[in-house]
Design a protein around this motif. Structure first.
Motif, mmCIF file in Angstrom:
data_model
loop_
_atom_site.group_PDB
_atom_site.id
_atom_site.type_symbol
_atom_site.label_atom_id
_atom_site.label_comp_id
_atom_site.label_asym_id
_atom_site.label_seq_id
_atom_site.Cartn_x
_atom_site.Cartn_y
_atom_site.Cartn_z
ATOM 1 N N GLU A 137 11.545 -1.151 -5.689
ATOM 2 C CA GLU A 137 10.080 0.217 -5.547
ATOM 3 C C GLU A 137 10.862 0.985 -4.581
ATOM 4 O O GLU A 137 9.953 1.957 -4.613
ATOM 5 C CB GLU A 137 8.993 -0.348 -5.441
ATOM 6 N N LEU A 138 11.124 -0.062 -3.543
ATOM 7 C CA LEU A 138 10.719 1.079 -2.328
ATOM 8 C C LEU A 138 12.411 2.187 -2.134
ATOM 9 O O LEU A 138 12.194 3.034 -0.875
ATOM 10 C CB LEU A 138 11.147 -0.336 -0.771
ATOM 11 N N TYR A 139 13.338 1.280 -2.315
ATOM 12 C CA TYR A 139 14.317 2.172 -2.259
ATOM 13 C C TYR A 139 14.265 3.431 -3.526
ATOM 14 O O TYR A 139 14.360 4.630 -2.710
ATOM 15 C CB TYR A 139 15.791 1.396 -2.945
ATOM 16 N N ASP A 140 13.621 3.426 -4.527
ATOM 17 C CA ASP A 140 13.322 4.001 -5.574
ATOM 18 C C ASP A 140 12.370 5.138 -4.564
ATOM 19 O O ASP A 140 12.498 6.536 -4.201
ATOM 20 C CB ASP A 140 12.836 4.599 -6.328
ATOM 21 N N LEU A 141 11.749 5.161 -3.543
ATOM 22 C CA LEU A 141 10.278 5.828 -2.948
ATOM 23 C C LEU A 141 10.995 6.075 -1.682
ATOM 24 O O LEU A 141 11.617 7.837 -1.174
ATOM 25 C CB LEU A 141 9.920 4.692 -2.061
ATOM 26 N N TYR A 142 12.651 5.780 -1.453
ATOM 27 C CA TYR A 142 13.389 6.158 0.023
ATOM 28 C C TYR A 142 14.101 7.368 -0.873
ATOM 29 O O TYR A 142 14.469 8.609 -0.176
ATOM 30 C CB TYR A 142 14.455 5.532 0.850
ATOM 31 N N ARG A 143 14.474 7.220 -2.270
ATOM 32 C CA ARG A 143 15.425 8.051 -2.956
ATOM 33 C C ARG A 143 14.892 9.481 -2.785
ATOM 34 O O ARG A 143 15.059 10.159 -3.039
ATOM 35 C CB ARG A 143 15.919 7.506 -4.048
ATOM 36 N N GLU A 144 13.068 9.144 -3.671
ATOM 37 C CA GLU A 144 12.118 9.637 -4.019
ATOM 38 C C GLU A 144 12.015 10.801 -3.091
ATOM 39 O O GLU A 144 12.100 12.138 -2.830
ATOM 40 C CB GLU A 144 11.193 9.330 -4.144
ATOM 41 N N LEU A 145 11.939 10.341 -1.633
ATOM 42 C CA LEU A 145 12.040 11.290 -0.493
ATOM 43 C C LEU A 145 13.235 12.274 -0.057
ATOM 44 O O LEU A 145 12.714 13.506 0.140
ATOM 45 C CB LEU A 145 10.905 10.663 1.199
ATOM 46 N N ALA A 146 14.660 11.878 0.067
ATOM 47 C CA ALA A 146 15.821 12.117 0.371
ATOM 48 C C ALA A 146 15.717 13.399 -1.183
ATOM 49 O O ALA A 146 16.340 13.953 0.268
ATOM 50 C CB ALA A 146 17.113 10.858 0.045
ATOM 51 N N ALA A 147 15.404 12.989 -1.892
ATOM 52 C CA ALA A 147 15.262 14.352 -3.608
ATOM 53 C C ALA A 147 14.682 15.545 -2.576
ATOM 54 O O ALA A 147 14.579 16.383 -4.043
ATOM 55 C CB ALA A 147 15.498 13.573 -4.468
ATOM 56 N N SER A 148 13.560 15.209 -2.799
ATOM 57 C CA SER A 148 12.378 15.971 -2.349
ATOM 58 C C SER A 148 12.548 17.487 -1.925
ATOM 59 O O SER A 148 13.216 17.768 -1.011
ATOM 60 C CB SER A 148 11.261 15.563 -1.500
ATOM 61 N N ALA A 149 12.098 18.281 -2.296
ATOM 62 C CA ALA A 149 12.213 19.899 -1.856
ATOM 63 C C ALA A 149 12.217 20.343 -0.601
ATOM 64 O O ALA A 149 13.619 21.100 -0.241
ATOM 65 C CB ALA A 149 11.442 20.941 -3.238
ATOM 66 N N ALA B 206 18.236 4.535 5.797
ATOM 67 C CA ALA B 206 17.760 2.991 5.526
ATOM 68 C C ALA B 206 18.602 3.295 3.929
ATOM 69 O O ALA B 206 18.328 2.232 3.374
ATOM 70 C CB ALA B 206 16.317 4.037 5.058
ATOM 71 N N LEU B 207 18.622 4.433 3.473
ATOM 72 C CA LEU B 207 19.843 4.299 1.841
ATOM 73 C C LEU B 207 20.947 3.728 2.197
ATOM 74 O O LEU B 207 20.917 2.639 0.692
ATOM 75 C CB LEU B 207 19.618 5.760 1.720
ATOM 76 N N ARG B 208 21.777 3.375 2.749
ATOM 77 C CA ARG B 208 22.783 2.887 3.012
ATOM 78 C C ARG B 208 22.634 2.100 3.238
ATOM 79 O O ARG B 208 23.406 1.173 3.068
ATOM 80 C CB ARG B 208 23.839 3.016 4.814
ATOM 81 N N ASP B 209 21.516 1.051 4.071
ATOM 82 C CA ASP B 209 21.369 -0.396 4.354
ATOM 83 C C ASP B 209 20.726 -0.798 3.055
ATOM 84 O O ASP B 209 21.002 -1.545 2.634
ATOM 85 C CB ASP B 209 19.846 0.079 5.574
ATOM 86 N N PHE B 210 20.015 -0.323 2.411
ATOM 87 C CA PHE B 210 19.584 -0.577 1.080
ATOM 88 C C PHE B 210 20.873 -0.712 0.171
ATOM 89 O O PHE B 210 21.163 -2.156 -0.695
ATOM 90 C CB PHE B 210 19.041 0.695 -0.022
ATOM 91 N N SER C 12 0.871 -0.993 0.346
ATOM 92 C CA SER C 12 -0.347 -0.154 -0.111
ATOM 93 C C SER C 12 1.173 1.288 0.119
ATOM 94 O O SER C 12 0.234 2.344 -1.010
ATOM 95 C CB SER C 12 -1.237 0.211 1.231
ATOM 96 N N GLY C 13 2.113 1.179 1.036
ATOM 97 C CA GLY C 13 2.528 2.475 0.924
ATOM 98 C C GLY C 13 3.409 2.963 -0.497
ATOM 99 O O GLY C 13 3.887 3.910 -0.946
ATOM 100 N N LEU C 14 4.261 2.055 -1.346
ATOM 101 C CA LEU C 14 4.079 1.710 -2.485
ATOM 102 C C LEU C 14 3.478 2.610 -3.710
ATOM 103 O O LEU C 14 4.101 3.677 -4.677
ATOM 104 C CB LEU C 14 4.386 0.315 -3.012
ATOM 105 N N TYR C 15 2.248 2.384 -3.232
ATOM 106 C CA TYR C 15 1.465 3.649 -4.186
ATOM 107 C C TYR C 15 0.525 4.827 -3.543
ATOM 108 O O TYR C 15 0.569 5.660 -3.822
ATOM 109 C CB TYR C 15 0.222 2.799 -4.235
ATOM 110 N N GLN C 16 0.929 4.835 -2.307
ATOM 111 C CA GLN C 16 0.359 6.352 -1.752
ATOM 112 C C GLN C 16 1.808 7.418 -1.246
ATOM 113 O O GLN C 16 1.436 8.260 -1.000
ATOM 114 C CB GLN C 16 -0.552 6.056 -0.184
ATOM 115 N N ARG C 17 3.098 6.207 -1.206
ATOM 116 C CA ARG C 17 3.564 7.227 -1.300
ATOM 117 C C ARG C 17 4.347 7.989 0.259
ATOM 118 O O ARG C 17 3.440 8.276 0.799
ATOM 119 C CB ARG C 17 4.583 8.303 -2.025
ATOM 120 N N GLY C 18 5.342 8.983 0.414
ATOM 121 C CA GLY C 18 5.414 9.794 1.418
ATOM 122 C C GLY C 18 5.697 9.292 2.566
ATOM 123 O O GLY C 18 5.595 8.022 3.021
#
Length: 674
Positions: free
Chosen positions: A101-113, A129-133, A39-45
């Motif tokens: 997919e989860l890794y991309d979600l975390y990267r997306e959050l880290a890159a957010s404005a 989390a990104l380190r551990d990925f 569910s988180g992969l679709y709702q994001r954030g």
């Protein structure tokens, strides 16, 4: 029938737990984790994806915690369900670590404005989390990805097998005698413990075991040299191809496979060796930094250690009639020398450190330092009559709780440790309080006599409570960086070693000591002798730790792992460089070195010495300002204990101390010239 591992009350229902409840509960929690992930992969954030998944994972952790714990303190029926659950949980975390997919979600959050404006704990959670990925092989493809996952699962199995072999080998060996003269020299408490051990087995006489208190009593006090030799060789050949049970619980192949798989995991991640993989989550910057640190300490400590051993050998020859000190003579002869030089022994101190008094005094020390009180709660269910539960409070408000399991018994893993029941976090149902397990293996009470601790055991209790305070006094509400979570492994020993310092301060000793019969304080003459003896053979102890640390780190610096013969050859080489005491040819210490083969210290045993630099330097500020200086205690609380893993360890230390760490205080505290 209800399943407490699925219901998850705030504290485990130890009176209702059964082994058959484990598998269905773990399966249910894993399914819940997977549902939250999808569910988180679709709702994001953060609120829609990260927080719900972390909450489901926290429930999984809380369900597995009592299972893992009971396997350590009761073993028996909990071993099989623990191992089955461990395999499933390892598989879950391995697959999650490779979820693109989860890794991309975390990267997306880290890159957010708005990421820079997030609360510190949330930012740190994403960064870790990104380190551990990356360390979990998220970038791997095809066969390499499959191999990495299979290796992770196998490593978890092997670690459990290693620990089981050590426990089984320890429990399998006993020595029974009906001739009390064989036990000459042993303290009354040890003799009584041996008698109770025989009685518990339905046997006559006295039984010696390889449990810590029994083993140490024989090695330190038994006049019977043959008994010392027999017990020593039984202990140092546990879980190996040597000794009475040679090959029965042998960890040789387990060790070899663990090392090969670790090296392969590091290579798959593009690293040269497992030591590099280990340092990715530690303060130390590189393999060379660690090796330079250890060799530098060895250069400073070994000359003093050689002098100490020469003194011991001369004493043994002149006073004890031993031309050659054997490995089973070292602790015994050292105790004799210590008693002659300082007229004090650990056994002489025991009556002044009854466990109830030490515990009450330790709580009082912590109250003065950090403004928290400790209250027992007998209404909480426990797993054994020896166990007590306590609440940690400030101003009447509950901050945390902990279980204390202090005494040695059969089928309980040896050593001392702290582990987590639950972590402080803000969840959908409100604030979850941190709860810890504190486990030791002290001699139990006998008859009407309470458990009497050596001063060494007193420092062990303080050490583990220091770990507990780090977990329990956190103010961070985000689980992955709350308490000890997210703390660099080579800084995690800082609070534990730090608290040990109060065991050597006269003002604190007055609070933790008192004769078990009369309540009289530790006599000043005895206190003076104890303090004078503080650094007795401290250089020998230091090089012993350096032997373990260098062996561990160099072992994991290899690109391809090592055979059992290679492991032995490396250990022999390290001993030739730093050790000063003799070692029996049969010695297979590595076969029971659970810290690095079944615990979290692989390529990380150096952390004890690394953190000791931090703890000694931190305590030196109290030496300057007063050991119960309220402002300094508050500062340590705010800068170190409350921050958990939400900020880098070096940054927190520097905030507390006003500068970076320096080694001088450690050398001074150890009696080694700076």
């Amino acid at each position: 029938m209800s399943n407490p591992l699925q219901e998850l009350p705030s504290l485990p229902s130890f009176d209702r737990l059964e082994p058959e409840q484990v598998e269905p509960a773990i399966d249910a929690h894993l399914a819940a984790c997977d549902a939250k992930l999808q569910s988180g992969l679709y709702q994001r954030g953060w609120d829609n994806a990260v927080a719900p998944l972390e909450e489901a994972q926290d429930r999984l952790s809380r369900a597995f915690s009592p299972v893992s714990h009971l396997n350590s303190v009761l073993s028996g029926p909990w071993r099989a369900p623990y191992e089955a659950a461990l395999a499933k949980i390892t598989n879950y975390w391995t697959e999650l670590g490779q979820n693109r997919e989860l890794y991309d979600l975390y990267r997306e959050l880290a890159a957010s404005a708005d990421f820079a404006s997030w609360p510190q704990a949330r930012r740190k959670t994403i960064e870790l989390a990104l380190r551990d990925f990356h360390l979990g092989g998220v970038a791997l493809e095809g066969d390499e990805r499959t191999q990495f996952a299979a290796n992770s699962r196998r490593l978890a199995e092997l670690s459990s097998t290693f620990a089981n072999n050590v426990l089984d080998a320890t429990n399998a060996w006993t020595y029974r005698t009906e001739d009390e003269s064989e036990l000459t020299g042993l303290p009354d408490t040890a003799v009584e413990t041996a008698r109770a051990a025989a009685e518990n087995r339905g046997e006559r006489g006295w039984v010696i075991t390889l449990d810590g208190p029994s083993y140490l009593a024989v090695m330190t006090h038994a006049e019977n040299r043959d008994l010392r030799k027999m017990v020593h060789l039984a202990f140092v050949t546990r879980a190996s191809e040597q000794g009475q049970h040679a090959g029965r619980f042998d960890n040789s192949a387990v060790m070899t496979e663990i090392l090969a798989l670790r090296a392969q995991q590091a290579n798959l991640l593009g690293m040269n060796n497992y030591a590099e993989r280990s340092l990715a989550s530690k303060m130390a910057e590189s393999n060379d930094v660690v090796l330079d640190f250890l060799h530098n300490l060895a250069r400073r400590a070994r000359p003093a250690a050689e002098r100490e051993f020469a003194e011991l050998q001369a004493f043994a020859t002149e006073q004890l009639g031993l031309d050659q000190l054997e490995p089973w003579d070292i602790a015994w002869a050292a105790e004799k020398l210590k008693r002659e030089r300082y007229a004090v022994s650990q056994e002489e101190l025991r009556p002044y450190f009854p466990f109830p008094k030490v515990l009450k005094g330790m709580f009082a020390v912590v109250e003065r330092l950090f403004g928290v009180t400790v209250e027992a709660d007998s209404s909480v269910t426990v797993w054994h009559p020896d166990v007590e539960f306590f609440w940690l409070k400030r101003g009447g408000e509950k901050l945390a709780g902990f279980y204390l399991d202090p005494f040695a018994r059969e089928k309980k893993r040896g050593g001392a440790w702290m582990d987590t029941v639950s972590t402080r976090r803000q969840g959908a149902e409100g604030l979850q309080l941190p709860v810890a397990y504190l486990v030791c293996n002290f001699s139990p009470p006998t008859g009407a006599k309470p458990s009497l601790l050596t001063h060494y055991e007193v420092t062990t209790l303080f050490h583990e409570f220091g770990h507990g305070l780090h977990h329990m006094l956190t103010r961070v509400d985000v689980g992955p960086v709350s308490g000890i979570n997210g703390v660099a492994w080579d800084a995690v020993e800082l609070p534990s070693q730090f608290l040990e310092n109060w065991c050597w301060e006269p003002e604190a000793i007055a609070m933790i000591s008192g004769h078990y019969e009369s309540g009289e304080p530790l006599p000043e003459a005895l206190l003076d002798k104890m303090l004078a003896a503080k650094n007795f053979q401290s250089a020998m102890f230091t090089v012993r730790q350096l032997e373990f640390a260098l062996f561990d780190f160099q072992l994991h610096c290899r690109e391809q792992g090592a055979s059992a013969e290679d492991v032995q050859a490396l250990l022999d080489q390290v001993r030739s460089e730093v050790a000063v005491v003799p070692v029996a040819p049969e010695n297979r210490f590595q076969h029971s070195f659970s810290h690095i083969f079944a615990g979290g210290y692989a390529a990380g045993y150096y952390s004890y010495k690394w953190a000791e630099v931090l703890s000694a330097d931190a305590f030196s500020l109290f030496e300057e300002r007063g050991i119960f200086d309220q402002e300094t205690g508050e500062r340590f609380l705010r800068s170190i204990l409350e921050q958990g893993g939400s900020r880098d360890a070096l940054e927190l230390f520097t905030e507390f101390r006003g500068r970076g760490p320096e080694i001088d205080a450690l050398l001074r505290h150890s009696g080694i010239e700076a």
